[in-house]
Design a protein around this motif. Structure first.
Motif, PDB file in Angstrom:
ATOM      1  N   PRO A 391       1.772  -1.347 -19.522  1.00 39.33           N
ATOM      2  CA  PRO A 391       0.610  -0.908 -18.739  1.00 39.33           C
ATOM      3  C   PRO A 391      -0.301  -2.080 -18.364  1.00 39.33           C
ATOM      4  CG  PRO A 391       0.887   0.459 -20.693  1.00 39.33           C
ATOM      5  CD  PRO A 391       1.837  -0.689 -20.836  1.00 39.33           C
ATOM      6  N   GLU A 392      -0.872  -1.989 -17.190  1.00 37.92           N
ATOM      7  CA  GLU A 392      -1.901  -2.902 -16.695  1.00 37.92           C
ATOM      8  C   GLU A 392      -1.371  -4.257 -16.225  1.00 37.92           C
ATOM      9  OE1 GLU A 392      -4.881  -1.746 -16.298  1.00 37.92           O
ATOM     10  OE2 GLU A 392      -4.608   0.084 -17.455  1.00 37.92           O
ATOM     11  N   VAL A 393      -0.337  -4.799 -16.854  1.00 37.95           N
ATOM     12  CA  VAL A 393       0.053  -6.179 -16.560  1.00 37.95           C
ATOM     13  C   VAL A 393       1.367  -6.306 -15.794  1.00 37.95           C
ATOM     14  CG1 VAL A 393      -1.188  -7.115 -18.545  1.00 37.95           C
ATOM     15  CG2 VAL A 393       1.193  -6.427 -18.818  1.00 37.95           C
ATOM     16  N   ASP A 394       2.204  -5.263 -15.803  1.00 40.89           N
ATOM     17  CA  ASP A 394       3.538  -5.394 -15.216  1.00 40.89           C
ATOM     18  C   ASP A 394       3.699  -4.551 -13.952  1.00 40.89           C
ATOM     19  OD1 ASP A 394       4.643  -7.263 -17.002  1.00 40.89           O
ATOM     20  OD2 ASP A 394       5.088  -5.705 -18.470  1.00 40.89           O
ATOM     21  N   ASN A 395       4.936  -4.522 -13.468  1.00 38.65           N
ATOM     22  CA  ASN A 395       5.248  -3.834 -12.222  1.00 38.65           C
ATOM     23  C   ASN A 395       5.070  -2.325 -12.354  1.00 38.65           C
ATOM     24  OD1 ASN A 395       6.004  -6.435 -11.708  1.00 38.65           O
ATOM     25  ND2 ASN A 395       8.132  -5.975 -11.239  1.00 38.65           N
ATOM     26  N   GLU A 396       4.981  -1.662 -11.189  1.00 36.38           N
ATOM     27  CA  GLU A 396       4.867  -0.211 -11.166  1.00 36.38           C
ATOM     28  C   GLU A 396       5.872   0.377 -10.190  1.00 36.38           C
ATOM     29  OE1 GLU A 396       0.284   0.761 -12.360  1.00 36.38           O
ATOM     30  OE2 GLU A 396       0.631   0.150 -10.272  1.00 36.38           O
ATOM     31  N   VAL A 397       6.123   1.664 -10.371  1.00 30.91           N
ATOM     32  CA  VAL A 397       7.024   2.403  -9.497  1.00 30.91           C
ATOM     33  C   VAL A 397       6.192   3.444  -8.750  1.00 30.91           C
ATOM     34  CG1 VAL A 397       9.104   3.802  -9.312  1.00 30.91           C
ATOM     35  CG2 VAL A 397       8.919   2.080 -11.130  1.00 30.91           C
ATOM     36  N   LEU A 398       6.228   3.407  -7.423  1.00 36.12           N
ATOM     37  CA  LEU A 398       5.497   4.361  -6.604  1.00 36.12           C
ATOM     38  C   LEU A 398       6.478   5.428  -6.119  1.00 36.12           C
ATOM     39  CD1 LEU A 398       3.852   1.603  -6.507  1.00 36.12           C
ATOM     40  CD2 LEU A 398       2.782   2.538  -4.464  1.00 36.12           C
ATOM     41  N   VAL A 399       6.239   6.644  -6.555  1.00 34.67           N
ATOM     42  CA  VAL A 399       7.150   7.754  -6.277  1.00 34.67           C
ATOM     43  C   VAL A 399       6.525   8.650  -5.212  1.00 34.67           C
ATOM     44  CG1 VAL A 399       8.489   9.636  -7.275  1.00 34.67           C
ATOM     45  CG2 VAL A 399       7.881   7.646  -8.696  1.00 34.67           C
ATOM     46  N   GLU A 400       7.275   8.914  -4.155  1.00 37.37           N
ATOM     47  CA  GLU A 400       6.765   9.757  -3.080  1.00 37.37           C
ATOM     48  C   GLU A 400       6.380  11.129  -3.626  1.00 37.37           C
ATOM     49  OE1 GLU A 400       9.395   9.921   0.245  1.00 37.37           O
ATOM     50  OE2 GLU A 400       9.795   7.762   0.204  1.00 37.37           O
ATOM     51  N   PHE A 421       6.354  -6.951  -6.808  1.00 38.18           N
ATOM     52  CA  PHE A 421       5.753  -6.391  -8.013  1.00 38.18           C
ATOM     53  C   PHE A 421       5.661  -4.866  -7.975  1.00 38.18           C
ATOM     54  CE2 PHE A 421       3.926 -10.684  -7.384  1.00 38.18           C
ATOM     55  CZ  PHE A 421       4.589 -11.307  -8.440  1.00 38.18           C
ATOM     56  N   ASP A 422       6.292  -4.243  -7.003  1.00 36.01           N
ATOM     57  CA  ASP A 422       6.302  -2.784  -6.925  1.00 36.01           C
ATOM     58  C   ASP A 422       7.670  -2.292  -6.477  1.00 36.01           C
ATOM     59  OD1 ASP A 422       3.622  -2.031  -7.636  1.00 36.01           O
ATOM     60  OD2 ASP A 422       2.948  -2.817  -5.712  1.00 36.01           O
ATOM     61  N   LEU A 423       8.061  -1.139  -7.033  1.00 37.25           N
ATOM     62  CA  LEU A 423       9.246  -0.427  -6.571  1.00 37.25           C
ATOM     63  C   LEU A 423       8.816   0.893  -5.946  1.00 37.25           C
ATOM     64  CD1 LEU A 423      11.559  -0.884  -9.701  1.00 37.25           C
ATOM     65  CD2 LEU A 423      11.761  -2.108  -7.527  1.00 37.25           C
ATOM     66  N   TYR A 424       9.602   1.385  -4.995  1.00 35.90           N
ATOM     67  CA  TYR A 424       9.336   2.669  -4.359  1.00 35.90           C
ATOM     68  C   TYR A 424      10.553   3.549  -4.555  1.00 35.90           C
ATOM     69  CZ  TYR A 424       5.404   0.313  -2.114  1.00 35.90           C
ATOM     70  OH  TYR A 424       4.241  -0.378  -1.872  1.00 35.90           O
ATOM     71  N   GLY A 425      10.332   4.844  -4.777  1.00 43.63           N
ATOM     72  CA  GLY A 425      11.485   5.705  -4.989  1.00 43.63           C
ATOM     73  C   GLY A 425      11.167   7.163  -4.831  1.00 43.63           C
ATOM     74  N   VAL A 426      12.221   7.971  -5.038  1.00 40.62           N
ATOM     75  CA  VAL A 426      12.103   9.432  -4.959  1.00 40.62           C
ATOM     76  C   VAL A 426      12.752  10.023  -6.202  1.00 40.62           C
ATOM     77  CG1 VAL A 426      12.057   9.493  -2.438  1.00 40.62           C
ATOM     78  CG2 VAL A 426      14.252   9.560  -3.653  1.00 40.62           C
ATOM     79  N   THR A 427      12.240  11.157  -6.616  1.00 43.55           N
ATOM     80  CA  THR A 427      12.819  11.820  -7.786  1.00 43.55           C
ATOM     81  C   THR A 427      14.151  12.438  -7.422  1.00 43.55           C
ATOM     82  OG1 THR A 427      11.535  13.794  -7.236  1.00 43.55           O
ATOM     83  CG2 THR A 427      10.619  12.317  -8.897  1.00 43.55           C
TER      84      THR A 427
END
Length: 428
Positions: A391-400, A421-427
């Motif tokens: 949390p806070e320091v690393d990459n994140e995944v943005l989910v539609e 530093f970000d990934l995008y994806g779908v469930t």
């Protein structure tokens, strides 16, 4: 009627745990605690400070001055300061900032509790400030390493491990509160237990933490490469809920600079540590921290650091410029001989290399399905993390946000796009 108090936390997650303990005691005494409020609104305030490097000290002083101004304007009745800065400058600060009603160090927050509640701070109390599904678990204080540049031993003292039973009880309590992710923290994880039990006890502790029902991720922060506890590696490889992630600060690669830093390890030894970790824990993501501009760092040293960074291809990496901290070995024995503009130039150059590495690594994840823990919703996206992201320091995944996802739950997410530093994806 509850009494209100604003509490601000500056610095690292270790400080945050101290704040949460303070808040737990105050809540038990009937106080209503507002942590890091966007707009201060209470008549009483506590600032938990950081005193590690120059920028952190400046932020702490700036925050104290802002609240002192509120007090002078009649918007605040009582102002208290605790934490690393007040521990480090216990004599100097009260003279310079008389607006502060009380100064408390890193370890005497219970005295602040007693002052505010008029009763002793007894028993275990903690109020989480993080989202309810993750928490930090601090297993020791202090450090025996005495690296040349580091002021932390001056502030926190020598290593003091907590008893295993005490840690496990707290972890079980966290699990009972709904915490699914434990971020295990210490200034020096590698040495845990060597003072209390006269042996490395981190492997045993992590093995026991992994057995606690409800804990699905355990992540380890701030290991030290010298005298690394290799018995930890089979635990990481075998226990499914121990994340394939290790935060291990390496600082540099040049033998010249490692020696000046008093890191007690050579380039060759350090590389062997990294190679063995990666061999015994397949798929592990290593997070490290590197430093530029330490006294004596030459262009040749920095070139070696850049080449090593390209070669090692750390999955997660941060860097900072050397800060000449009074009282440290460097301050007493070295001249701060790398100009600030050179430090900042080297820092930018090193981070540009890491960004390129990160972009390449992220691209390889497109099309893969990853297990993602959802932290929050922002606009059109649910935002979460993989096991490889703290949390806070690393990459994140943005989910539609095509489906209604729940914060604090895990979902399989197919990655459709990647940035540094970000990934995008779908469930799925």
């Amino acid at each position: 009627m509850a009494r209100d108090i604003d509490i601000l936390t500056l610095g690292c997650s270790k400080n945050l745990v101290d704040t949460e303990r303070l808040m737990g005691h105050l809540r038990a005494a009937g106080w209503l605690c507002h942590h890091d409020p966007e707009e201060p609104r209470s008549r009483t305030a506590v600032i938990n400070t950081c005193g590690f490097i120059g920028d952190a000290k400046e932020e702490s002083i700036r925050t104290i001055l802002q609240f002192a101004a509120r007090k002078q304007a009649g918007d605040l009745d009582r102002l208290y300061v605790m934490g690393c800065l007040s521990q480090r400058y216990a004599k100097e600060l009260p003279e310079e900032l008389p607006e502060v009603d009380g100064w408390f160090g890193k370890f005497d927050y219970t005295e602040l509790v007693s002052l505010l509640t008029k009763a002793p701070a007894e028993g275990f109390q903690r109020q989480l400030t993080t989202p309810s599904h993750y928490a930090y678990l601090k297993i020791s204080e202090g450090c025996n390493r005495m690296c040349s540049y580091c002021a932390i031993p001056l502030i926190t003292g020598r290593l003091k491990s907590r008893e295993e039973e005490d840690i496990l009880r707290e972890a079980e309590w966290l699990a009972a509160q709904g915490v699914k992710e434990l971020n295990v923290i210490a200034q020096d994880l590698s040495s845990y237990g060597t003072d209390l039990y006269k042996e490395h006890r981190l492997p045993s502790l992590v093995r026991q933490l992994a057995k606690i029902e409800g804990i699905e991720w355990i992540r380890l922060h701030y290991a030290y490469p010298a005298d690394f506890p290799y018995d930890l590696l089979p635990v990481m490889a075998e226990e499914e809920n121990v994340c394939n992630y290790l935060d291990i600060a390496l600082q540099h690669t040049s033998d010249h600079i490692l020696g000046l830093m008093r890191r007690h390890i050579s380039t060759e030894e350090q590389d062997r540590v990294i190679e063995r970790i990666r061999r015994e824990v397949p798929g592990i993501y290593l997070r490290t921290t590197l430093m530029v501009g330490h006294p004596g760092e030459t262009e040749e040293d920095f070139t070696a650091l850049k080449e090593w960074t390209r070669k090692m291809r750390f999955e997660r990496m941060g860097a900072f410029a050397y800060s000449h901290e009074e009282g440290t070995y460097s301050y007493l024995h070295y001249q701060d001989d790398v100009p600030e503009e050179v430090k900042q130039g080297r820092l930018q150059e090193l981070m540009a290399i890491q960004q390129e590495i990160a972009e390449e690594q992220q691209q390889t994840l497109i099309g893969q399905t990853l297990r993602v823990l959802i932290d929050r919703q922002e606009g059109d996206y649910f935002v979460g993390r993989t096991e490889h992201d703290s949390p806070e320091v690393d990459n994140e995944v943005l989910v539609e946000a095509t489906d209604e996802l729940q914060t604090g739950r895990f979902y399989p997410v197919r990655i459709t796009r990647a940035e540094a530093f970000d990934l995008y994806g779908v469930t799925e």
